[in-house]
Scaffold this motif. Structure first.
Motif, PDB file in Angstrom:
ATOM      1  N   ALA A 104       0.836  -1.206   0.000  1.00  0.00           N
ATOM      2  CA  ALA A 104       0.000   0.000   0.000  1.00  0.00           C
ATOM      3  C   ALA A 104       0.863   1.246   0.000  1.00  0.00           C
ATOM      4  O   ALA A 104       1.998   1.236   0.473  1.00  0.00           O
ATOM      5  CB  ALA A 104      -0.909   0.012   1.226  1.00  0.00           C
ATOM      6  N   LEU A 105       0.297   2.312  -0.537  1.00  0.00           N
ATOM      7  CA  LEU A 105       0.919   3.631  -0.486  1.00  0.00           C
ATOM      8  C   LEU A 105       0.061   4.500   0.419  1.00  0.00           C
ATOM      9  O   LEU A 105      -1.160   4.361   0.445  1.00  0.00           O
ATOM     10  CB  LEU A 105       1.001   4.249  -1.880  1.00  0.00           C
ATOM     11  N   TYR A 118       6.520   5.110   5.348  1.00  0.00           N
ATOM     12  CA  TYR A 118       5.674   6.071   6.053  1.00  0.00           C
ATOM     13  C   TYR A 118       5.582   5.712   7.534  1.00  0.00           C
ATOM     14  O   TYR A 118       5.735   6.564   8.407  1.00  0.00           O
ATOM     15  CB  TYR A 118       4.279   6.091   5.424  1.00  0.00           C
ATOM     16  N   GLU A 119       5.359   4.442   7.810  1.00  0.00           N
ATOM     17  CA  GLU A 119       5.233   3.983   9.194  1.00  0.00           C
ATOM     18  C   GLU A 119       6.548   4.194   9.958  1.00  0.00           C
ATOM     19  O   GLU A 119       6.548   4.628  11.113  1.00  0.00           O
ATOM     20  CB  GLU A 119       4.824   2.514   9.208  1.00  0.00           C
ATOM     21  N   LYS A 120       7.669   3.920   9.320  1.00  0.00           N
ATOM     22  CA  LYS A 120       8.984   4.119   9.945  1.00  0.00           C
ATOM     23  C   LYS A 120       9.198   5.591  10.277  1.00  0.00           C
ATOM     24  O   LYS A 120       9.653   5.938  11.378  1.00  0.00           O
ATOM     25  CB  LYS A 120      10.080   3.608   9.014  1.00  0.00           C
ATOM     26  N   ARG A 123       7.100   6.574  13.297  1.00  0.00           N
ATOM     27  CA  ARG A 123       7.670   6.070  14.550  1.00  0.00           C
ATOM     28  C   ARG A 123       8.875   6.904  14.978  1.00  0.00           C
ATOM     29  O   ARG A 123       9.049   7.182  16.166  1.00  0.00           O
ATOM     30  CB  ARG A 123       8.031   4.595  14.425  1.00  0.00           C
ATOM     31  N   ASN A 124       9.702   7.320  14.013  1.00  0.00           N
ATOM     32  CA  ASN A 124      10.837   8.192  14.328  1.00  0.00           C
ATOM     33  C   ASN A 124      10.358   9.543  14.856  1.00  0.00           C
ATOM     34  O   ASN A 124      10.908  10.068  15.830  1.00  0.00           O
ATOM     35  CB  ASN A 124      11.739   8.384  13.105  1.00  0.00           C
ATOM     36  N   GLU A 125       9.346  10.119  14.214  1.00  0.00           N
ATOM     37  CA  GLU A 125       8.776  11.390  14.678  1.00  0.00           C
ATOM     38  C   GLU A 125       8.227  11.257  16.095  1.00  0.00           C
ATOM     39  O   GLU A 125       8.423  12.138  16.935  1.00  0.00           O
ATOM     40  CB  GLU A 125       7.629  11.843  13.763  1.00  0.00           C
TER      41      GLU A 125
END
Length: 139
Positions: A104-105, A118-120, A123-125
């Motif tokens: 998915a995008l 996007y998920e990574k 999580r960093n943010e």
């Protein structure tokens, strides 16, 4: 054309011990099609996020632009935009995995990016925000 029903069809692959269940949509005229067909690029779903002060919304469409999932999630008043987006992505991912989505995008108003990337980034943010909150400074 109206969808009459969505159902799962078991498919067997040579050497598999159990069937793979894939979702299909069946129309009133008896024809059927995959719920999430795959593009040449391998993508078979798009997730669009909208974050407001009181709720987060996600929409999932297939490659033909057909809206297949829509959910509004009430937002905790203490939640940051990042944590609200992360919660929505996790909820969308829970739902689409069971529907046969393999790639998915995601977009939250900008360009679409691959879901894992996007998920990574989210999580960093979130880690950065938590570090700032725990030290009580903006540094």
């Amino acid at each position: 054309m109206n969808i009459a029903c969505i159902y799962y069809e078991n498919t067997w692959t040579m050497g598999d011990q159990s069937p793979t269940s894939l979702p299909f949509k069946e129309f009133e005229d008896g024809s059927k099609a995959e719920l999430f067909p795959t593009e040449v690029s391998g993508v078979n779903a798009y997730i669009k996020l909208t974050v407001d002060a009181d709720k987060t919304k996600y929409e999932v469409t297939n490659i033909h632009g057909e809206l297949l999932l829509l959910e509004r999630i009430e937002r905790d008043y203490r939640a940051t935009d990042t944590s609200a987006r992360l919660k929505a992505v996790e909820r969308a991912l829970e739902r689409i995995r069971g529907l046969g989505v393999t790639s998915a995008l995601v977009s939250d108003g900008g360009d679409y990016v691959p879901l894992p990337e996007y998920e990574k980034d989210l999580r960093n943010e979130e880690e950065e925000e938590n570090a700032i909150l725990s030290t009580g400074s903006d540094a």
